[in-house]
Design an enzyme around this catalytic site. Structure first.
Site, short mmCIF file in Angstrom:
data_model
loop_
_atom_site.label_atom_id
_atom_site.label_comp_id
_atom_site.label_asym_id
_atom_site.label_seq_id
_atom_site.Cartn_x
_atom_site.Cartn_y
_atom_site.Cartn_z
N HIS A 608 -42.59 -21.74 -44.49
CA HIS A 608 -43.38 -21.15 -43.60
C HIS A 608 -43.07 -19.66 -43.35
CE1 HIS A 608 -44.42 -25.56 -42.74
NE2 HIS A 608 -45.62 -24.79 -42.98
N HIS A 612 -45.76 -17.88 -48.12
CA HIS A 612 -46.54 -18.84 -47.98
C HIS A 612 -47.93 -18.35 -47.45
CE1 HIS A 612 -48.66 -22.51 -46.94
NE2 HIS A 612 -48.53 -22.11 -45.53
N HIS A 648 -52.79 -17.84 -40.38
CA HIS A 648 -52.81 -19.08 -40.08
C HIS A 648 -51.47 -19.66 -39.61
CE1 HIS A 648 -51.32 -19.94 -44.04
NE2 HIS A 648 -51.08 -21.17 -43.63
N ASP A 649 -50.43 -19.17 -39.96
CA ASP A 649 -48.97 -19.58 -39.69
C ASP A 649 -47.81 -18.63 -38.94
OD1 ASP A 649 -48.35 -22.00 -42.42
OD2 ASP A 649 -48.99 -22.21 -40.33
#
Length: 885
Positions: A608, A612, A648-649
């Site tokens: 992560h 990614h 998103h992360d």
């Protein structure tokens, strides 16, 4: 100085030895009492031979005597019979001066399925005609192994001792029939009920080299389990006993635990039926007998096909059930069964396949209970209740076993207001309020559905009404789209993945908190001040020329950008989709924003990290280029999707939501253990964006457009939370795939696919489902990438899960995914489980909408690769030949 043991003869004449606590003298005098006679000394004669059983109890754990300088304890108890004393007995008691106190053998924990059993020290009975080197060898072997040992010299004393002690191992001297018949002794012991779980060993004479070895069958016929070739070596005897303990004794110990399980089944209220893999009935419990009207003897050993079937089931129901359970899946549903009397009763049935030897299905366990919707079932319940409570009319009328008619479960205003009450005014007010609530136009969609079904039931045939009952049961659950993972023997990789990814948390542990290693302040003075857009370095530009291809290698971009691929890929993709023009911001602001976002990804995470994020951005852009996707979304949706993929992360700690909740982290507390990371990603991204105008990409758009854009971004990021995975997929299939398929196959439909999707675009809710599905597929698209990329991603996510498991063990937290232990985990098996459970159905649905043949081909090839590794029992990422290269 140790205490010397003393030996006593009780009034009944039983010889036993115990530890003396009364003296520390090395020359402790031994006392033996018989009646009123008391004798002293090391050598004792007693006239109580007729009343003394020849059973000598030993609990010594000292090693056998040696000829070395060390003085070690030895106990020898002998019984001699001489005619001149009229079968009187002389007992010799010899002991060294430096004896030590005997210790007790410890207990052991044995696991039998979910049961944890306590196994006490093994007890051994030696049955010999006389003392010799062989009996002493077994004696000292028991001593070394920590077993409790008894010695008997006659059949009578052996039976008496066994009935008292219930030894797990019995050793019988079978070398010479002159003294006693060993096979008779064995048969006598086997005749007792207690010997079912006892292992009996025959000591047979050693055969010469030229002599043919005798058959073991006569010994087995007599009741012996094993034979031991005469060998007085303590080590040989010890090895034999230890092998028996870890083999037959341990197995028999586990089998004895089955008595408790069968007792539970016999007293269970649910009907239980166990069949073989060929559907031969092997067990039914009393509840099953009562429900079906049969006796066990009429059922056990028969195939299910031999029993009469009810004609109320649909023609293909049995075939569907059989097809389902043969695949190892649990089946649950409503089924009509025929009782012995010929009546048909409706049952809720759960059939669970049980995997046994060889990894194959060996049994099927069926749990059955009455489905209370018709009069036959009500009468059956009533008869059961009357049988149980004979003469108690008040109790039989109370109705704890009465079945409600679910067709009347919905609130009926007329029936409610007509009920009597001790407080009529209060009740009238309460019911009138309920009537007003039911008359209001604000009503949840699910409530409308339930009311429509209730109304349809009133005038429906009984079979339709009963089917609608089942529908109502399902609709009343809260998790409408989440499948139930069975509790049977699932593949641990699948169970761990589902449990780890689809649960927010397990249980709280006080005193354990997880704190991010990264400082969470919002000042980023350490970041370089954004400059105007310059030309991208040639090596990076050359790579980015291929960014529209699905086979784009993100790891090469990671290498040439020094782990900063998000900025460069983001600039290229955002320019292609006109993000700056839509947001009315400069390219410098956009670049500065990308730098801030990438700086808040943890480069220390193996998975992560910003690579990614760049990969998910690339997949999202690829999907947005597909005709059906492009025809279903407008420009705002495209911009929202690209921004959502980028953030998103952000600030992902490399740990799952379950870990954060179990650790009691600040984020878990802040977001109430619900979508912890996903909520944090979106909140932090907007905080970072609006913190400084230098990288606030939203500063120039109007308020209404910003709110719409912000809502779309938040919705997409929250959709990446795995607890709602099946809800999103099923909604997409039911709302997008099925209507499209119906419209395309309809004979009245004409025109292109674009015209077909035009109808979908008219529904904002459907556009939301498409965006959710798109980012979900982009987020977990690793198994659909080319094999080399797929392998690299599998290694990275596995390493991250390994690190989490290591930390959970260090902190004493619940291990969320135990299968991800770096010492034992099979990465191919975990990838197979992930693809089977999460990927296949989702990408099938997405492919049906967006038409993605290249992805599906990669998925099939990668799955085949993992299956090959798994078949070879390889735990690594590549084939052994590839690893060697």
């Amino acid at each position: 100085m140790g205490c010397a043991p003393s030996i006593h003869v009780s009034h009944s004449g039983v010889i036993y030895c115990r530890d003396s606590e009364e003296s520390n003298s090395p020359h402790q005098t031994t006392t033996i009492s018989q009646g009123t006679t008391t004798l002293h000394g090391l050598f004792v004669k007693t006239d109580a031979a007729d009343s003394i059983p020849s059973v000598l109890a030993y609990q010594s754990r000292q090693p056998p005597p040696s000829t070395g300088p060390r003085r070690k304890e030895r106990i020898l108890l002998r019984k001699f019979s001489e005619t001149k004393w009229n079968e009187q007995c002389i007992a010799y008691y010899c002991i060294s001066a430096s004896s030590t106190k005997y210790s007790q053998a410890s207990t052991a924990e044995v696991q039998v399925g979910p049961m944890r059993l306590t196994q006490y020290p093994i007890q051994v009975l030696l049955i010999f005609a006389k003392e010799d080197n062989q009996s002493n060898g077994f004696w000292w072997a028991c001593d070394r192994a920590g077993y409790r040992c008894n010695v008997a010299w006659t059949l009578e004393s052996a039976l008496e001792c066994f009935l008292d002690k219930h030894q797990e191992i019995i050793v019988i001297d079978h070398r010479n029939s002159k003294y006693f018949d060993a096979e008779d002794i064995c048969r006598s012991i086997r005749a007792t009920e207690l010997s079912e779980h006892t292992v009996i060993l025959a000591v047979v004479p050693r055969t010469s080299a030229d002599q043919e070895e005798t058959s073991v069958l006569p010994l087995l016929d007599a009741g012996f389990d094993r034979q031991f070739m005469e060998n007085s070596s303590v080590t040989a005897c010890y090895n034999e006993l230890v092998q028996i303990e870890h083999g037959e004794v341990r197995s028999q110990f586990k089998l004895r635990a089955c008595n408790a399980v069968f007792t539970a089944l016999d007293h269970c209220q649910e009907a239980v039926e166990i069949t073989s893999e060929d559907h031969v009935i092997q067990y039914v419990n009393p509840a099953f007998e009562r429900m079906m009207g049969y006796c066990k003897g009429e059922l056990i050993g028969k195939e299910l096909t031999e029993l009469p079937k009810s004609d109320k089931n649909s023609a293909d129901l049995l075939d569907n059930i059989n097809t389902f359970i043969k695949k190892g899946k649990e089946w649950q549903g409503v089924y009509y069964a025929r009782r012995k009397s010929g009546d048909s009763i409706q049952q809720h049935v759960k059939i669970t396949p049980v995997v046994g030897q060889g990894g194959k299905i060996r049994h099927f366990v069926s749990l059955k209970r009455l489905h209370c919707t018709n009069e036959n079932n009500k009468q059956l319940y009533k008869s059961h209740r009357e049988d149980k409570y004979t003469g108690d009319n008040s109790q039989s009328e109370s109705g704890s076993y009465k079945c409600k008619n679910r067709r009347k479960d919905s609130a009926d205003i007329k029936s409610i207001t007509s009920q009597s009450s001790d407080a009529p005014s209060l009740q009238t007010r309460r019911y009138s309020s309920m009537a007003r609530i039911h008359s209001m136009t604000i009503e949840a969609p699910i409530t409308k559905v339930i009311n429509i079904i209730n109304a349809a039931q009133e005038n429906s045939p009984i079979t339709v009404a009963e089917a609608l009952d089942r529908v109502l049961e399902i609709l009343r659950t809260t998790e409408l789209y989440s499948p139930q993972l069975g509790t049977k023997d699932e593949d641990p990789h699948t169970s761990d993945l589902v449990g780890g990814l689809m649960n927010d948390g397990l249980r709280r542990l006080s005193g354990n908190e997880y704190v991010f290693s990264k400082n969470m302040n919002l000042s980023h003075t350490h970041l370089p001040v954004p400059n105007t857009i310059n030309d991208v370095p040639p090596c990076i530009a050359q790579l980015l020329d291929n960014e529209e291809s699905w086979d784009f290698n993100i790891f090469e971009l990671e290498a040439v950008t020094n782990k900063r691929p998000l900025v460069y890929l983001g600039l290229k993709v955002f320019a292609r989709f006109g993000v700056s023009e839509f947001l009315n911001c400069s390219e410098a602001t956009l670049r500065a924003w990308l730098q801030v976002i990438e700086a808040n990804y943890h480069s220390s995470n193996s998975y992560h990290n910003s690579t990614h994020a760049a990969d998910v951005l690339h997949a999202t852009a690829f999907f947005l280029g597909k005709e059906r996707v492009k025809g279903s979304l407008d420009h705002l949706d495209e911009v929202a999707a690209l921004i959502a993929a980028t953030i998103h992360d952000v600030d992902h700690p490399g740990r799952t939501n379950s870990f954060l909740c179990n650790a009691g982290s600040e984020l878990a507390v802040l977001y109430n253990d619900t979508a912890v990371l996903e909520s944090h990603h979106t909140a932090l991204a907007f905080q970072l964006t609006t913190k400084d105008s230098k990288y606030n990409i939203f500063k120039n758009i109007d308020r209404n457009r910003y709110r719409t854009l912000r809502q779309a971004i938040i919705d997409m990021v929250l959709a990446t939370e795995m607890t709602k995975h099946f809800e999103h997929v099923n909604k997409f299939v039911n709302s997008i795939n099925k209507p499209m398929a119906s419209e395309e196959t309809s004979p009245h439909s004409e025109g292109s696919n674009t015209e077909c999707t035009a109808n979908i675009k008219n529904f904002p809710d459907n556009q939301t489902l498409i965006k959710r599905m798109m980012i979900k597929c982009a987020d977990v698209a690793n198994p659909c990438r080319p094999l080399e990329l797929c392998i690299e991603w599998a290694g990275r996510i596995s390493e991250e899960y390994f690190a989490q498991t290591d930390e959970e063990k260090r902190q004493g937290l619940p291990v969320v995914m135990p299968v991800f232990d770096r010492n034992t985990c099979s990465i191919p098996k975990s990838q197979i489980s992930f693809i089977d459970y999460f990927i296949t159905d989702m990408f099938d649905a997405w492919d049906a909408f967006a038409h993605l043949p290249v992805l599906m081909q990669h998925l099939a090839n990668n799955y085949k690769h993992w299956k090959t590794l798994d078949d070879l029992k390889c735990k690594s990422l590549r084939l052994p030949s590839e690893n060697n290269n």
